[in-house]
Design a protein around this motif. Structure first.
Motif, PDB file in Angstrom:
ATOM      1  N   TYR A  78       0.844  -1.195   0.000  1.00  0.00           N
ATOM      2  CA  TYR A  78       0.000   0.000   0.000  1.00  0.00           C
ATOM      3  C   TYR A  78       0.876   1.240   0.000  1.00  0.00           C
ATOM      4  O   TYR A  78       1.875   1.317   0.729  1.00  0.00           O
ATOM      5  CB  TYR A  78      -0.885   0.006   1.249  1.00  0.00           C
ATOM      6  N   GLY A  79       0.509   2.204  -0.800  1.00  0.00           N
ATOM      7  CA  GLY A  79       1.191   3.487  -0.844  1.00  0.00           C
ATOM      8  C   GLY A  79       0.432   4.431  -1.749  1.00  0.00           C
ATOM      9  O   GLY A  79      -0.542   4.046  -2.401  1.00  0.00           O
ATOM     10  N   HIS A  80       0.867   5.667  -1.810  1.00  0.00           N
ATOM     11  CA  HIS A  80       0.167   6.641  -2.646  1.00  0.00           C
ATOM     12  C   HIS A  80       0.136   6.197  -4.103  1.00  0.00           C
ATOM     13  O   HIS A  80      -0.851   6.408  -4.796  1.00  0.00           O
ATOM     14  CB  HIS A  80       0.836   8.014  -2.531  1.00  0.00           C
ATOM     15  N   GLY A  81       1.206   5.564  -4.564  1.00  0.00           N
ATOM     16  CA  GLY A  81       1.264   5.111  -5.944  1.00  0.00           C
ATOM     17  C   GLY A  81       0.692   3.733  -6.173  1.00  0.00           C
ATOM     18  O   GLY A  81       0.636   3.257  -7.303  1.00  0.00           O
ATOM     19  N   GLN A  82       0.278   3.047  -5.120  1.00  0.00           N
ATOM     20  CA  GLN A  82      -0.296   1.698  -5.244  1.00  0.00           C
ATOM     21  C   GLN A  82      -1.412   1.566  -4.218  1.00  0.00           C
ATOM     22  O   GLN A  82      -1.301   0.910  -3.195  1.00  0.00           O
ATOM     23  CB  GLN A  82       0.781   0.639  -4.996  1.00  0.00           C
ATOM     24  N   ARG A  83      -2.523   2.231  -4.511  1.00  0.00           N
ATOM     25  CA  ARG A  83      -3.616   2.273  -3.543  1.00  0.00           C
ATOM     26  C   ARG A  83      -4.739   1.314  -3.878  1.00  0.00           C
ATOM     27  O   ARG A  83      -5.433   0.852  -3.001  1.00  0.00           O
ATOM     28  CB  ARG A  83      -4.196   3.694  -3.484  1.00  0.00           C
ATOM     29  N   THR A  84      -4.970   1.116  -5.152  1.00  0.00           N
ATOM     30  CA  THR A  84      -6.157   0.377  -5.573  1.00  0.00           C
ATOM     31  C   THR A  84      -5.917  -1.121  -5.466  1.00  0.00           C
ATOM     32  O   THR A  84      -5.376  -1.595  -4.472  1.00  0.00           O
ATOM     33  CB  THR A  84      -6.552   0.794  -6.998  1.00  0.00           C
ATOM     34  N   THR A  85      -6.284  -1.865  -6.449  1.00  0.00           N
ATOM     35  CA  THR A  85      -6.204  -3.311  -6.338  1.00  0.00           C
ATOM     36  C   THR A  85      -4.854  -3.838  -6.783  1.00  0.00           C
ATOM     37  O   THR A  85      -4.241  -3.326  -7.713  1.00  0.00           O
ATOM     38  CB  THR A  85      -7.296  -3.983  -7.197  1.00  0.00           C
ATOM     39  N   LEU A  86      -4.422  -4.861  -6.094  1.00  0.00           N
ATOM     40  CA  LEU A  86      -3.242  -5.611  -6.487  1.00  0.00           C
ATOM     41  C   LEU A  86      -3.735  -7.020  -6.765  1.00  0.00           C
ATOM     42  O   LEU A  86      -3.984  -7.787  -5.854  1.00  0.00           O
ATOM     43  CB  LEU A  86      -2.205  -5.616  -5.366  1.00  0.00           C
ATOM     44  N   HIS A  87      -3.938  -7.344  -8.022  1.00  0.00           N
ATOM     45  CA  HIS A  87      -4.585  -8.603  -8.376  1.00  0.00           C
ATOM     46  C   HIS A  87      -3.577  -9.748  -8.398  1.00  0.00           C
ATOM     47  O   HIS A  87      -2.524  -9.647  -9.016  1.00  0.00           O
ATOM     48  CB  HIS A  87      -5.251  -8.501  -9.746  1.00  0.00           C
ATOM     49  N   SER A  88      -3.911 -10.824  -7.725  1.00  0.00           N
ATOM     50  CA  SER A  88      -3.112 -12.035  -7.799  1.00  0.00           C
ATOM     51  C   SER A  88      -3.495 -12.786  -9.072  1.00  0.00           C
ATOM     52  O   SER A  88      -4.480 -12.463  -9.729  1.00  0.00           O
ATOM     53  CB  SER A  88      -3.404 -12.916  -6.580  1.00  0.00           C
ATOM     54  N   PRO A  89      -2.722 -13.823  -9.432  1.00  0.00           N
ATOM     55  CA  PRO A  89      -3.067 -14.608 -10.622  1.00  0.00           C
ATOM     56  C   PRO A  89      -4.455 -15.229 -10.551  1.00  0.00           C
ATOM     57  O   PRO A  89      -5.042 -15.563 -11.568  1.00  0.00           O
ATOM     58  CB  PRO A  89      -1.970 -15.682 -10.662  1.00  0.00           C
ATOM     59  N   HIS A  90      -4.992 -15.378  -9.344  1.00  0.00           N
ATOM     60  CA  HIS A  90      -6.307 -15.993  -9.185  1.00  0.00           C
ATOM     61  C   HIS A  90      -7.416 -14.968  -8.993  1.00  0.00           C
ATOM     62  O   HIS A  90      -8.540 -15.317  -8.675  1.00  0.00           O
ATOM     63  CB  HIS A  90      -6.279 -16.978  -8.013  1.00  0.00           C
ATOM     64  N   GLY A  91      -7.097 -13.690  -9.164  1.00  0.00           N
ATOM     65  CA  GLY A  91      -8.130 -12.673  -9.176  1.00  0.00           C
ATOM     66  C   GLY A  91      -8.415 -11.964  -7.884  1.00  0.00           C
ATOM     67  O   GLY A  91      -9.198 -11.024  -7.854  1.00  0.00           O
ATOM     68  N   GLU A  92      -7.813 -12.396  -6.753  1.00  0.00           N
ATOM     69  CA  GLU A  92      -8.074 -11.712  -5.495  1.00  0.00           C
ATOM     70  C   GLU A  92      -7.345 -10.371  -5.473  1.00  0.00           C
ATOM     71  O   GLU A  92      -6.290 -10.218  -6.058  1.00  0.00           O
ATOM     72  CB  GLU A  92      -7.612 -12.539  -4.288  1.00  0.00           C
ATOM     73  N   SER A  93      -7.925  -9.418  -4.781  1.00  0.00           N
ATOM     74  CA  SER A  93      -7.280  -8.124  -4.585  1.00  0.00           C
ATOM     75  C   SER A  93      -6.609  -8.132  -3.226  1.00  0.00           C
ATOM     76  O   SER A  93      -7.256  -8.338  -2.204  1.00  0.00           O
ATOM     77  CB  SER A  93      -8.321  -7.004  -4.669  1.00  0.00           C
ATOM     78  N   ARG A  94      -5.315  -7.900  -3.193  1.00  0.00           N
ATOM     79  CA  ARG A  94      -4.549  -8.020  -1.961  1.00  0.00           C
ATOM     80  C   ARG A  94      -3.804  -6.737  -1.635  1.00  0.00           C
ATOM     81  O   ARG A  94      -2.716  -6.770  -1.066  1.00  0.00           O
ATOM     82  CB  ARG A  94      -3.572  -9.196  -2.066  1.00  0.00           C
ATOM     83  N   GLY A  95      -4.367  -5.603  -2.037  1.00  0.00           N
ATOM     84  CA  GLY A  95      -3.755  -4.327  -1.705  1.00  0.00           C
ATOM     85  C   GLY A  95      -4.238  -3.808  -0.361  1.00  0.00           C
ATOM     86  O   GLY A  95      -4.949  -4.481   0.375  1.00  0.00           O
ATOM     87  N   GLY A  96      -3.844  -2.571  -0.050  1.00  0.00           N
ATOM     88  CA  GLY A  96      -4.217  -1.993   1.231  1.00  0.00           C
ATOM     89  C   GLY A  96      -5.592  -1.367   1.251  1.00  0.00           C
ATOM     90  O   GLY A  96      -6.308  -1.446   2.245  1.00  0.00           O
ATOM     91  N   GLU A  97      -5.970  -0.739   0.137  1.00  0.00           N
ATOM     92  CA  GLU A  97      -7.238  -0.022   0.123  1.00  0.00           C
ATOM     93  C   GLU A  97      -8.419  -0.957   0.333  1.00  0.00           C
ATOM     94  O   GLU A  97      -9.425  -0.581   0.942  1.00  0.00           O
ATOM     95  CB  GLU A  97      -7.401   0.714  -1.214  1.00  0.00           C
ATOM     96  N   GLU A  98      -8.268  -2.203  -0.147  1.00  0.00           N
ATOM     97  CA  GLU A  98      -9.378  -3.163  -0.045  1.00  0.00           C
ATOM     98  C   GLU A  98      -9.665  -3.586   1.396  1.00  0.00           C
ATOM     99  O   GLU A  98     -10.767  -4.055   1.698  1.00  0.00           O
ATOM    100  CB  GLU A  98      -9.068  -4.419  -0.872  1.00  0.00           C
ATOM    101  N   VAL A  99      -8.671  -3.467   2.283  1.00  0.00           N
ATOM    102  CA  VAL A  99      -8.858  -3.957   3.652  1.00  0.00           C
ATOM    103  C   VAL A  99      -8.807  -2.850   4.698  1.00  0.00           C
ATOM    104  O   VAL A  99      -9.068  -3.112   5.877  1.00  0.00           O
ATOM    105  CB  VAL A  99      -7.804  -5.039   3.995  1.00  0.00           C
ATOM    106  N   LEU A 100      -8.485  -1.616   4.296  1.00  0.00           N
ATOM    107  CA  LEU A 100      -8.271  -0.553   5.276  1.00  0.00           C
ATOM    108  C   LEU A 100      -9.515  -0.302   6.120  1.00  0.00           C
ATOM    109  O   LEU A 100      -9.432  -0.217   7.349  1.00  0.00           O
ATOM    110  CB  LEU A 100      -7.824   0.735   4.581  1.00  0.00           C
ATOM    111  N   ASP A 101     -10.679  -0.176   5.503  1.00  0.00           N
ATOM    112  CA  ASP A 101     -11.877   0.123   6.288  1.00  0.00           C
ATOM    113  C   ASP A 101     -12.216  -1.031   7.228  1.00  0.00           C
ATOM    114  O   ASP A 101     -12.695  -0.821   8.346  1.00  0.00           O
ATOM    115  CB  ASP A 101     -13.063   0.445   5.371  1.00  0.00           C
TER     116      ASP A 101
END
Length: 293
Positions: A186-209
């Motif tokens: 997670y960072g200002h330049g990588q806030r949205t989704t970080l997709h794994s090969p299987h489609g899950e989003s494992r970035g910070g924005e998805e779990v922060l709330d």
């Protein structure tokens, strides 16, 4: 805007840990590709000592950094540890001789990793351990996390966290037991989704709330590595406004983004460590934050 200077891990447990909100990640200390001894061993040791002297009370490491390099450096530089220092490590992965990163996540693997971390860090109990999810298949998530909770019951681990996880995995983890922290990219330049090969989003924005709702600190990793090489006019503009570096603004953005964020920017240069620590003194205005959004 003001930001809290500390954050509490496992605040509702019998053993909460309050640490400074700006930690230090040790991944950059080993040689190229996070392998082997540091290019400048004396500087690596001084970085660790200076970080603690300057008020850092949260260090992030792993026995597969090096291998074992960062753990041994921490022990050499700082043992015996101060009572307020929290050392967080990770298990669930290992390295091959070709320097590749592979899963190491059977219950027996996880136990062996914990024992190795205890030995190399010279500890009787590790205060916080992240179960790092890497790859798919082999061992179900519940079996991995169950093994971590068993090690916690045995007293080898004080608190259990998760790393590189999706929102759904955090929820599943919470249904099994207390999750103290989450560590995602997670960072200002990588806030949205970080997709794994299987489609899950494992970035910070998805779990922060979700972390905020449960009072779980979110520890961003690679917050500088993935943002600074990119042209970011907004960061550059705010940096000029505050007479600060772009790295400092990236860190300050995280500190202001949520009181539940615990950044751990890493570096192998003492001068950059000192620069990064000064980011805690920056005060971004509401207008600055709106601009950065």
């Amino acid at each position: 805007m003001t930001t809290p200077s500390t954050i509490t891990i496992a605040q509702n447990s019998a053993h909460p840990l309050t640490v400074s909100r700006l930690g230090y990640g040790t991944m950059r200390l080993p040689g190229p590709e996070v392998w082997g001894e540091p290019a400048n061993r004396a500087e690596a040791l001084q970085i660790l000592r200076t970080a603690v002297e300057q008020g850092v009370s949260f260090l992030d490491t792993a026995d597969y950094y090096g291998e074992d390099v960062t753990n041994r450096l921490i022990a050499e530089a700082l043992h015996p540890y101060g009572s307020d220092l929290v050392i967080c490590t990770k298990v669930g992965a290992t390295r091959r001789p070709d320097k590749s990163w592979v899963p190491y996540h059977t219950p027996a693997n996880l136990r062996a990793s914990i024992e190795n971390n205890l030995r190399t860090l010279r500890q009787e109990q590790i205060q916080l351990v992240h179960l790092r999810l890497i790859g798919h298949g082999g061992v179900p998530f519940e079996e991995q996390l169950g093994a971590m909770f068993e090690l916690q019951r045995e007293g080898k681990i004080l608190h259990v966290g998760l790393s590189n996880v999706s929102r759904e995995e955090v929820e599943r983890g919470l249904s099994m037991g207390p999750i103290a922290t989450v560590e995602n990219m997670y960072g200002h330049g990588q806030r949205t989704t970080l997709h794994s090969p299987h489609g899950e989003s494992r970035g910070g924005e998805e779990v922060l709330d979700l972390c905020e709702q449960h009072g779980i600190p979110l520890i961003p990793y690679f917050s500088l590595v993935h943002s600074l090489p990119r042209a970011d006019d907004k960061i550059a503009e705010i940096a000029r406004r505050h007479n600060a570096s772009e790295a400092q603004i990236n860190i300050a953005w995280l500190l202001h983004r949520s009181p539940w964020l615990l950044p751990i920017p890493g570096t192998s240069r003492l001068v950059h460590l000192r620069e990064n620590l000064l980011a805690a003194d920056l005060r971004l205005s509401a207008e600055d934050m709106a601009h950065l959004e």
